[in-house]
Design a protein around this motif. Sequence first.
Motif, PDB file in Angstrom:
ATOM      1  N   GLY A  25       2.609   1.590  -3.303  1.00 39.73           N
ATOM      2  CA  GLY A  25       1.678   2.005  -4.337  1.00 39.73           C
ATOM      3  C   GLY A  25       1.330   3.480  -4.263  1.00 39.73           C
ATOM      4  O   GLY A  25       1.326   4.182  -5.277  1.00 39.73           O
ATOM      5  N   ILE A  26       1.070   3.977  -3.041  1.00 46.55           N
ATOM      6  CA  ILE A  26       0.705   5.390  -2.866  1.00 46.55           C
ATOM      7  C   ILE A  26       1.875   6.299  -3.236  1.00 46.55           C
ATOM      8  O   ILE A  26       1.712   7.286  -3.967  1.00 46.55           O
ATOM      9  N   VAL A  27       3.059   5.966  -2.738  1.00 43.57           N
ATOM     10  CA  VAL A  27       4.241   6.798  -2.996  1.00 43.57           C
ATOM     11  C   VAL A  27       4.580   6.814  -4.481  1.00 43.57           C
ATOM     12  O   VAL A  27       4.848   7.877  -5.071  1.00 43.57           O
ATOM     13  N   THR A  28       4.557   5.639  -5.118  1.00 42.13           N
ATOM     14  CA  THR A  28       4.900   5.551  -6.537  1.00 42.13           C
ATOM     15  C   THR A  28       3.865   6.254  -7.415  1.00 42.13           C
ATOM     16  O   THR A  28       4.219   6.941  -8.386  1.00 42.13           O
ATOM     17  N   THR A  29       2.584   6.096  -7.063  1.00 38.70           N
ATOM     18  CA  THR A  29       1.535   6.783  -7.815  1.00 38.70           C
ATOM     19  C   THR A  29       1.665   8.297  -7.671  1.00 38.70           C
ATOM     20  O   THR A  29       1.519   9.047  -8.658  1.00 38.70           O
ATOM     21  N   ALA A  30       1.922   8.747  -6.443  1.00 37.17           N
ATOM     22  CA  ALA A  30       2.101  10.183  -6.209  1.00 37.17           C
ATOM     23  C   ALA A  30       3.298  10.719  -6.986  1.00 37.17           C
ATOM     24  O   ALA A  30       3.252  11.823  -7.549  1.00 37.17           O
ATOM     25  N   PHE A  31       4.361   9.913  -7.029  1.00 34.00           N
ATOM     26  CA  PHE A  31       5.544  10.311  -7.799  1.00 34.00           C
ATOM     27  C   PHE A  31       5.216  10.446  -9.279  1.00 34.00           C
ATOM     28  O   PHE A  31       5.608  11.419  -9.938  1.00 34.00           O
ATOM     29  N   GLY A  32       4.478   9.461  -9.822  1.00 34.67           N
ATOM     30  CA  GLY A  32       4.100   9.514 -11.229  1.00 34.67           C
ATOM     31  C   GLY A  32       3.242  10.720 -11.551  1.00 34.67           C
ATOM     32  O   GLY A  32       3.449  11.391 -12.570  1.00 34.67           O
ATOM     33  N   LEU A  33       2.283  11.027 -10.673  1.00 32.71           N
ATOM     34  CA  LEU A  33       1.428  12.201 -10.877  1.00 32.71           C
ATOM     35  C   LEU A  33       2.231  13.497 -10.809  1.00 32.71           C
ATOM     36  O   LEU A  33       2.007  14.429 -11.598  1.00 32.71           O
ATOM     37  N   LEU A  60       0.832  -1.204   0.000  1.00 34.56           N
ATOM     38  CA  LEU A  60       0.000   0.000   0.000  1.00 34.56           C
ATOM     39  C   LEU A  60       0.868   1.257   0.000  1.00 34.56           C
ATOM     40  O   LEU A  60       0.628   2.192  -0.775  1.00 34.56           O
ATOM     41  N   VAL A  61       1.866   1.286   0.877  1.00 30.37           N
ATOM     42  CA  VAL A  61       2.756   2.449   0.951  1.00 30.37           C
ATOM     43  C   VAL A  61       3.508   2.620  -0.363  1.00 30.37           C
ATOM     44  O   VAL A  61       3.615   3.730  -0.903  1.00 30.37           O
TER      45      VAL A  61
END
Length: 210
Positions: free
Chosen positions: A72-80, A69-70
């Motif tokens: 996924g959230i961090v990587t998604t935020a980075f991509g955005l 979960l962590v």
Amino acid sequence: MDEIKGFKKSYCLMSVIYIVCGLVLLIWPDISMTTFCYALGVIGIIYGIAHIVIYFTKDHMVSIMEMDLVTGIVTTAFGLFVLVNDKIFVSILPFAMGVILMLGAIIKLQNSLDLKKLGFQKWWIVLVMAMILFGIGLLLVYNPFGAAILMIYVIGASILADGLINIWSMFLITRLLKKLRKKEKQNPVSESEDEDGEAAYWLSESEEKK
């Protein structure tokens, strides 16, 4: 075992992404850095969403100690962040890649020590590669490159090497672990044997005292 397999798959997937990105930069060095950042952002979002989905679909008793979960959230935020602020990211790309390479080098340092503990004779090869990658990462942080094309070549070669070393290290560790498990299966020591041995030891001690 499931946790180890999950980590191995995630680690290898990230390494493959590194290899692909490195090859793209080396084969097409004239590619726009903005285009590269867009691709990096999309990959980050896909990778992050995949980890979030894995977290919510996996048995929670299995994933209780994992970081899906962590991650996924961090990587998604980075991509955005990369997609929304592509110009800012282009300006800090050498610094960001340098930091990533140095962090990867530290992980490889740990891998080399693990290989040494497992008895792998050529563990020092991973250590040397880790030191080289750390030096390249440090070089990218200071960014002394005058030409942008040279910087792209360095980043591409570094990412490619990082991904290849990751897969090679994981292959070596997996192979050594399999050998150790095979030895354990060939020479099993049951708990009853341990208890019998301990009982015999204390019996002999008591007889000697008498």
